[in-house]
Each structure stands twice: as C-alpha cells, then as structure tokens.
Design a protein around this motif. Structure first.
Motif, PDB file in Angstrom:
ATOM      1  N   GLN A  43       0.842  -1.198   0.000  1.00 50.87           N
ATOM      2  CA  GLN A  43       0.000   0.000   0.000  1.00 50.87           C
ATOM      3  C   GLN A  43       0.879   1.252   0.000  1.00 50.87           C
ATOM      4  OE1 GLN A  43      -2.692  -0.338   3.320  1.00 50.87           O
ATOM      5  NE2 GLN A  43      -3.477  -2.328   2.658  1.00 50.87           N
ATOM      6  N   VAL A  44       0.960   1.885  -1.148  1.00 48.71           N
ATOM      7  CA  VAL A  44       1.785   3.077  -1.308  1.00 48.71           C
ATOM      8  C   VAL A  44       0.982   4.120  -2.070  1.00 48.71           C
ATOM      9  CG1 VAL A  44       3.919   3.992  -2.300  1.00 48.71           C
ATOM     10  CG2 VAL A  44       3.893   1.695  -1.315  1.00 48.71           C
ATOM     11  N   GLN A  45       1.077   5.367  -1.634  1.00 45.68           N
ATOM     12  CA  GLN A  45       0.374   6.450  -2.309  1.00 45.68           C
ATOM     13  C   GLN A  45       1.257   7.018  -3.427  1.00 45.68           C
ATOM     14  OE1 GLN A  45      -2.834   7.321  -1.608  1.00 45.68           O
ATOM     15  NE2 GLN A  45      -2.779   5.620  -0.142  1.00 45.68           N
ATOM     16  N   ALA A  46       0.638   7.302  -4.548  1.00 48.34           N
ATOM     17  CA  ALA A  46       1.356   7.883  -5.695  1.00 48.34           C
ATOM     18  C   ALA A  46       1.584   9.369  -5.448  1.00 48.34           C
ATOM     19  CB  ALA A  46       0.576   7.649  -6.981  1.00 48.34           C
ATOM     20  N   ARG A  47       2.476   9.678  -4.509  1.00 51.02           N
ATOM     21  CA  ARG A  47       2.753  11.058  -4.130  1.00 51.02           C
ATOM     22  C   ARG A  47       3.505  11.796  -5.246  1.00 51.02           C
ATOM     23  NH1 ARG A  47       4.970   8.130  -0.077  1.00 51.02           N
ATOM     24  NH2 ARG A  47       7.043   9.003  -0.509  1.00 51.02           N
TER      25      ARG A  47
END
Length: 305
Positions: A58-62
């Motif tokens: 779970q990683v945000q596309a920052r």
C-alpha cells in the motif's frame, strides 16, 4: 566575428565526457532492492519508494514519487503483483516510456526466479493473495544471488559501455554473498523445527530457508487485520504448548500479536522486514545477520524456559 573552434571542440568533448559518465537514476520500489542496486551500481543515484516501516502493498502515488520515476533510467521492483496497487498509477503519471516495459528500464525480481506458493486461481474471497506466488523474495539467499545476476545483466543492457564495471561489482557481491550464505545456513540450521505464529506471509522465504514452521497466521485472510474471533482460535492453537514465539514485521501493527502473547504467555518477536527495519540492518548482509540473531535468541530463550 571569429569562431573559436578550439573552445567549441573542448566544450563538445567535455559534454561527451559528462554524458559517458552520467549518473544512472535508479528507482527501487522497496528498500531491499535499493540495497541490492547499491551493491551492483554504487555510482548510481538510488531512490527507494518505500521504507522498511511501510507496507509495500500500500503506497500512495505522491508527487515526489512521480517526480523520481519521471527521471528514472531503471525501476527495480519485487514483482509478482506486489506493487500492482500503486506502480501502474506511478508509471502513468510519470509518463516515462523508458520504465514501462521490462524490455527497457523496468525490472521485476520475481521474473527471474521460481516463487513459492503460486496459485492457479484467485478470487476476492481469498484475500490479498498473488497468483504469481509470494513476492517477498529477499529472504532467500539463493534467489537473491540469481536476482543480482539478472539485475547486473539489466544494468549492462542499459549501459553496455560500463559492462566491465558492472561485472566487477557483481563478482565482488557474489563472492561476499556466497561466503555469508554459508554462515547463514549454519546459523539457520539451529532453528530447524521452530514453530511460530506470524503476521501475513511476509517471512515465507526466511522460514523456508531456516526450516521454521509457521503454524498459523495472525490474519484471518491475507490483507485483513486480526479479528477477535480469529485471535480466540489462535489462542486455542497456542495453548497446545509447541509455539516458540509470535512474529510480526517491523511495519505491521503488533496489537493482535500482543493480545495473543499475553493470553498464551508467549513472546512477541519484531523482525526487521527489510533494510532499515532496525538499527542493525543497514544493508542486505546485516539484515540477514540481525534477523537470524533475533530468531536464535528467541528460540534459545524458549527452550530454556
């Protein structure tokens, strides 16, 4: 107007020189692959999208990640669908055609080894599982050496002019890794038969390597947090008296493990999941050393109790 051809030629040669030795930009999806890239391409600029204290699923596309990927010459990831929830979005927003295909600057570690726990069929009722097998490959010494060779080949593909340098880095890594692997195997042999309850299948390859049996999972289904009813079932299992410890990764929520440990009078062992997961795991070599030390200490303590 006089044209100074010497200055122009010097400028061109300087530009070509800088180009020949330009620093490769490597975007690693996980810290273990950033660490591997550092071993094989120490001159490169290497960036890890995640840390050992983050869930790699779970990683945000920052914006910062998008900017890093936009400049990347090579993207190195675990693969086997580990990053499927966030990598495609990053690739789309970064609009870097060079890192969209494994034919070019995209590298998936799982493409180069046989994974454990491959499935022929998956549906949502099964939870967060991967048809291509368990993607947490970095705790398999033999697989990591194979991956290192494949990644070296990819570096040479991208920079053939630096082939000799990359081959030299791999040779150094391979020699040190194989020597360390023999020591790790000896230490792991002391853990044969150890039984644990663990969170997710994060350490599947470590347990396979060390002969440790994960008899139960803190998750009722992969990707789901422990529930009260599931923890109660685990307590019945733990009360059989053959469990050494309860294991969680450094990034995982320990609350369910601590509840079960209190009720079953068992220790909770927090293991670094990747490079940087504790103070002792600064690279791949020390990661293995730290994990095996912690497991050995827990196993010895349980046997003495």
């Amino acid at each position: 107007m006089r044209i100074n051809f010497k200055v122009i030629i010097s400028s061109i040669l300087l530009s070509l020189s800088h180009s020949a030795f330009a620093q490769m930009n490597i975007f690693a999806c996980e810290p273990e692959y950033a660490a591997l890239a550092k071993e094989l391409a120490p001159e490169a600029s290497i960036y890890s999208a995640t840390t050992a204290m983050q869930d790699p699923h779970q990683v945000q596309a920052r914006p910062s990640l998008i900017a890093k990927m936009r400049r990347a010459d090579l993207v190195v990831c675990a693969g086997a669908e580990l990053e499927i929830g966030w990598l495609p979005m990053l690739q789309m927003k970064a609009a870097n055609a060079n890192v969209r295909s494994t034919d070019k600057g995209l590298f998936f570690a799982a493409d180069h080894v046989e994974t454990l726990d491959q499935l022929d069929f998956v549906d949502r009722s099964m939870g967060d599982v991967h048809t291509q097998g368990n993607p947490h490959l970095h705790f398999s010494p033999t697989r990591m050496l194979t991956i290192a060779q494949a990644l070296t080949n990819k570096l040479i593909q991208l920079e053939p002019q630096n082939s000799a340098r990359y081959q030299q880095h791999f040779a150094s890594f391979s020699e040190r890794w194989q020597a360390a692997s023999k020591q790790w195997q000896q230490r792991a042999s002391q853990l044969q038969g150890m039984k644990v309850i663990a969170y997710h299948s994060s350490f599947r390859y470590l347990f396979d390597f060390a002969g440790i049996e994960q008899v139960a999972d803190l998750e009722p289904k992969p990707g789901l947090a422990p529930t009260s009813s599931h923890l109660t079932k685990l307590l019945h299992r733990a009360n059989e008296g053959d469990i050494d410890t309860i294991i969680v990764a450094s990034y995982q929520d320990p609350r369910g493990a601590k509840w079960l440990a209190d009720k079953a009078d068992l220790p909770v062992l927090v293991l670094p999941f990747s490079v940087g997961g504790n103070k002792q795991s600064g690279d791949l070599f020390s990661l293995y050393d730290s994990v095996l030390t912690l497991l050995t200490q827990a196993h010895t303590a349980q046997q003495a109790s």
